[in-house]
Design a protein around this motif. Structure first.
Motif, PDB file in Angstrom:
ATOM      1  N   ASP A  14       0.819  -1.217   0.000  1.00  0.00           N
ATOM      2  CA  ASP A  14       0.000   0.000   0.000  1.00  0.00           C
ATOM      3  C   ASP A  14       0.852   1.266   0.000  1.00  0.00           C
ATOM      4  OD1 ASP A  14      -2.256  -1.568   0.015  1.00  0.00           O
ATOM      5  OD2 ASP A  14      -2.625  -1.346   2.167  1.00  0.00           O
ATOM      6  N   GLN A  15       2.008   1.205   0.640  1.00  0.00           N
ATOM      7  CA  GLN A  15       2.908   2.361   0.712  1.00  0.00           C
ATOM      8  C   GLN A  15       3.826   2.457  -0.500  1.00  0.00           C
ATOM      9  OE1 GLN A  15       4.979   1.675   4.401  1.00  0.00           O
ATOM     10  NE2 GLN A  15       3.335   2.552   5.635  1.00  0.00           N
ATOM     11  N   GLY A  16       3.781   1.453  -1.380  1.00  0.00           N
ATOM     12  CA  GLY A  16       4.650   1.451  -2.553  1.00  0.00           C
ATOM     13  C   GLY A  16       6.101   1.169  -2.215  1.00  0.00           C
ATOM     14  N   ARG A  17       6.338   0.508  -1.078  1.00  0.00           N
ATOM     15  CA  ARG A  17       7.710   0.269  -0.622  1.00  0.00           C
ATOM     16  C   ARG A  17       8.137  -1.187  -0.724  1.00  0.00           C
ATOM     17  NH1 ARG A  17       7.527   1.870   5.108  1.00  0.00           N
ATOM     18  NH2 ARG A  17       9.607   1.006   5.071  1.00  0.00           N
ATOM     19  N   GLY A  18       7.256  -2.077  -1.075  1.00  0.00           N
ATOM     20  CA  GLY A  18       7.581  -3.500  -1.123  1.00  0.00           C
ATOM     21  C   GLY A  18       8.039  -3.921  -2.505  1.00  0.00           C
ATOM     22  N   PRO A  19       8.195  -5.220  -2.689  1.00  0.00           N
ATOM     23  CA  PRO A  19       8.581  -5.730  -4.010  1.00  0.00           C
ATOM     24  C   PRO A  19       7.470  -5.504  -5.036  1.00  0.00           C
ATOM     25  CG  PRO A  19       8.174  -7.544  -2.482  1.00  0.00           C
ATOM     26  CD  PRO A  19       8.057  -6.286  -1.700  1.00  0.00           C
ATOM     27  N   GLN A  20       7.841  -5.489  -6.298  1.00  0.00           N
ATOM     28  CA  GLN A  20       6.847  -5.337  -7.368  1.00  0.00           C
ATOM     29  C   GLN A  20       5.868  -6.498  -7.310  1.00  0.00           C
ATOM     30  OE1 GLN A  20       8.497  -4.811 -11.266  1.00  0.00           O
ATOM     31  NE2 GLN A  20      10.032  -3.369 -10.551  1.00  0.00           N
ATOM     32  N   TYR A  21       4.635  -6.216  -7.698  1.00  0.00           N
ATOM     33  CA  TYR A  21       3.604  -7.253  -7.703  1.00  0.00           C
ATOM     34  C   TYR A  21       2.705  -7.062  -8.909  1.00  0.00           C
ATOM     35  CZ  TYR A  21       0.558  -3.561  -5.904  1.00  0.00           C
ATOM     36  OH  TYR A  21      -0.150  -2.393  -5.756  1.00  0.00           O
ATOM     37  N   ARG A  22       1.898  -8.060  -9.156  1.00  0.00           N
ATOM     38  CA  ARG A  22       0.894  -7.983 -10.218  1.00  0.00           C
ATOM     39  C   ARG A  22      -0.443  -8.351  -9.625  1.00  0.00           C
ATOM     40  NH1 ARG A  22       6.169  -8.736 -11.404  1.00  0.00           N
ATOM     41  NH2 ARG A  22       6.714  -8.290 -13.523  1.00  0.00           N
ATOM     42  N   LYS A  23      -1.518  -7.860 -10.228  1.00  0.00           N
ATOM     43  CA  LYS A  23      -2.863  -8.194  -9.778  1.00  0.00           C
ATOM     44  C   LYS A  23      -3.634  -8.828 -10.923  1.00  0.00           C
ATOM     45  CE  LYS A  23      -5.121  -5.929  -6.731  1.00  0.00           C
ATOM     46  NZ  LYS A  23      -5.935  -4.965  -6.010  1.00  0.00           N
ATOM     47  N   PHE A  24      -4.307  -9.906 -10.591  1.00  0.00           N
ATOM     48  CA  PHE A  24      -5.245 -10.551 -11.490  1.00  0.00           C
ATOM     49  C   PHE A  24      -6.592 -10.454 -10.810  1.00  0.00           C
ATOM     50  CE2 PHE A  24      -1.212 -12.783 -12.302  1.00  0.00           C
ATOM     51  CZ  PHE A  24      -1.072 -12.487 -13.638  1.00  0.00           C
ATOM     52  N   GLY A  25      -7.378  -9.460 -11.192  1.00  0.00           N
ATOM     53  CA  GLY A  25      -8.610  -9.194 -10.456  1.00  0.00           C
ATOM     54  C   GLY A  25      -8.246  -8.722  -9.057  1.00  0.00           C
ATOM     55  N   ARG A  26      -8.668  -9.479  -8.059  1.00  0.00           N
ATOM     56  CA  ARG A  26      -8.335  -9.139  -6.672  1.00  0.00           C
ATOM     57  C   ARG A  26      -7.127  -9.907  -6.152  1.00  0.00           C
ATOM     58  NH1 ARG A  26     -13.852  -9.472  -3.419  1.00  0.00           N
ATOM     59  NH2 ARG A  26     -12.293 -10.014  -1.882  1.00  0.00           N
ATOM     60  N   MET A  27      -6.657 -10.884  -6.907  1.00  0.00           N
ATOM     61  CA  MET A  27      -5.533 -11.699  -6.460  1.00  0.00           C
ATOM     62  C   MET A  27      -4.207 -10.986  -6.735  1.00  0.00           C
ATOM     63  SD  MET A  27      -4.482 -15.626  -7.424  1.00  0.00           S
ATOM     64  CE  MET A  27      -4.426 -15.310  -9.168  1.00  0.00           C
ATOM     65  N   VAL A  28      -3.370 -10.904  -5.714  1.00  0.00           N
ATOM     66  CA  VAL A  28      -2.054 -10.293  -5.817  1.00  0.00           C
ATOM     67  C   VAL A  28      -1.022 -11.407  -5.901  1.00  0.00           C
ATOM     68  CG1 VAL A  28      -0.354  -8.847  -4.638  1.00  0.00           C
ATOM     69  CG2 VAL A  28      -2.783  -8.276  -4.502  1.00  0.00           C
ATOM     70  N   VAL A  29      -0.120 -11.315  -6.890  1.00  0.00           N
ATOM     71  CA  VAL A  29       0.946 -12.299  -7.036  1.00  0.00           C
ATOM     72  C   VAL A  29       2.291 -11.588  -7.172  1.00  0.00           C
ATOM     73  CG1 VAL A  29      -0.499 -14.113  -8.032  1.00  0.00           C
ATOM     74  CG2 VAL A  29       0.614 -12.466  -9.533  1.00  0.00           C
ATOM     75  N   TYR A  30       3.328 -12.288  -6.740  1.00  0.00           N
ATOM     76  CA  TYR A  30       4.687 -11.769  -6.777  1.00  0.00           C
ATOM     77  C   TYR A  30       5.563 -12.741  -7.557  1.00  0.00           C
ATOM     78  CZ  TYR A  30       3.372  -8.655  -2.954  1.00  0.00           C
ATOM     79  OH  TYR A  30       2.759  -7.700  -2.185  1.00  0.00           O
ATOM     80  N   ASP A  31       6.429 -12.196  -8.386  1.00  0.00           N
ATOM     81  CA  ASP A  31       7.428 -12.990  -9.087  1.00  0.00           C
ATOM     82  C   ASP A  31       8.597 -13.176  -8.124  1.00  0.00           C
ATOM     83  OD1 ASP A  31       9.541 -13.908 -10.726  1.00  0.00           O
ATOM     84  OD2 ASP A  31       8.814 -12.753 -12.439  1.00  0.00           O
ATOM     85  N   VAL A  32       9.061 -14.400  -7.943  1.00  0.00           N
ATOM     86  CA  VAL A  32      10.166 -14.678  -7.033  1.00  0.00           C
ATOM     87  C   VAL A  32      11.385 -13.838  -7.406  1.00  0.00           C
ATOM     88  CG1 VAL A  32      11.766 -16.471  -6.246  1.00  0.00           C
ATOM     89  CG2 VAL A  32       9.354 -16.999  -6.494  1.00  0.00           C
ATOM     90  N   ARG A  33      11.591 -13.621  -8.700  1.00  0.00           N
ATOM     91  CA  ARG A  33      12.738 -12.815  -9.134  1.00  0.00           C
ATOM     92  C   ARG A  33      12.613 -11.373  -8.660  1.00  0.00           C
ATOM     93  NH1 ARG A  33      12.505 -14.183 -15.373  1.00  0.00           N
ATOM     94  NH2 ARG A  33      10.431 -13.424 -14.866  1.00  0.00           N
ATOM     95  N   ASP A  34      11.381 -10.814  -8.652  1.00  0.00           N
ATOM     96  CA  ASP A  34      11.172  -9.450  -8.160  1.00  0.00           C
ATOM     97  C   ASP A  34      11.411  -9.367  -6.652  1.00  0.00           C
ATOM     98  OD1 ASP A  34      10.528  -8.482 -10.681  1.00  0.00           O
ATOM     99  OD2 ASP A  34       8.372  -8.788 -10.402  1.00  0.00           O
TER     100      ASP A  34
END
Length: 91
Positions: A57-77
């Protein structure tokens, strides 16, 4: 000295468990898992799921993607995010 040995053993066990989780290929047809849901990403980072949400929410974490309401993270990110953090301590 004993607490550090116990801590090291706990860290090794945690790392082994995480490695097994990421290398579980039964759901991916033999391919290593690349995408983690938010709870899995938080476990990978070793932080609370809610803390990861605050960082997002603060824009300070790792990059993420959203598919609808589901949030996913790439291990490389996630790995890149951790590598970019400043190192502290040591002698």
């Amino acid at each position: 000295m004993a607490p550090s040995v116990a801590s090291a053993a706990a860290d090794e066990q945690s790392e082994t468990t995480l490695s097994n989780t990421l290398s579980d290929t039964s759901e991916t047809g033999g391919l290593p898992r690349r995408w983690l849901r938010a709870r899995e990403a938080a476990a990978y980072l070793g932080i609370c799921y809610h803390r990861l949400g605050v960082l997002r929410d603060q824009g300070r974490g790792p990059q993420y993607r959203k598919f609808g309401r589901m949030v996913v993270y790439d291990v490389r990110d996630i790995d890149a995010y951790m590598e970019a953090l400043p190192a502290h301590g040591g002698r």
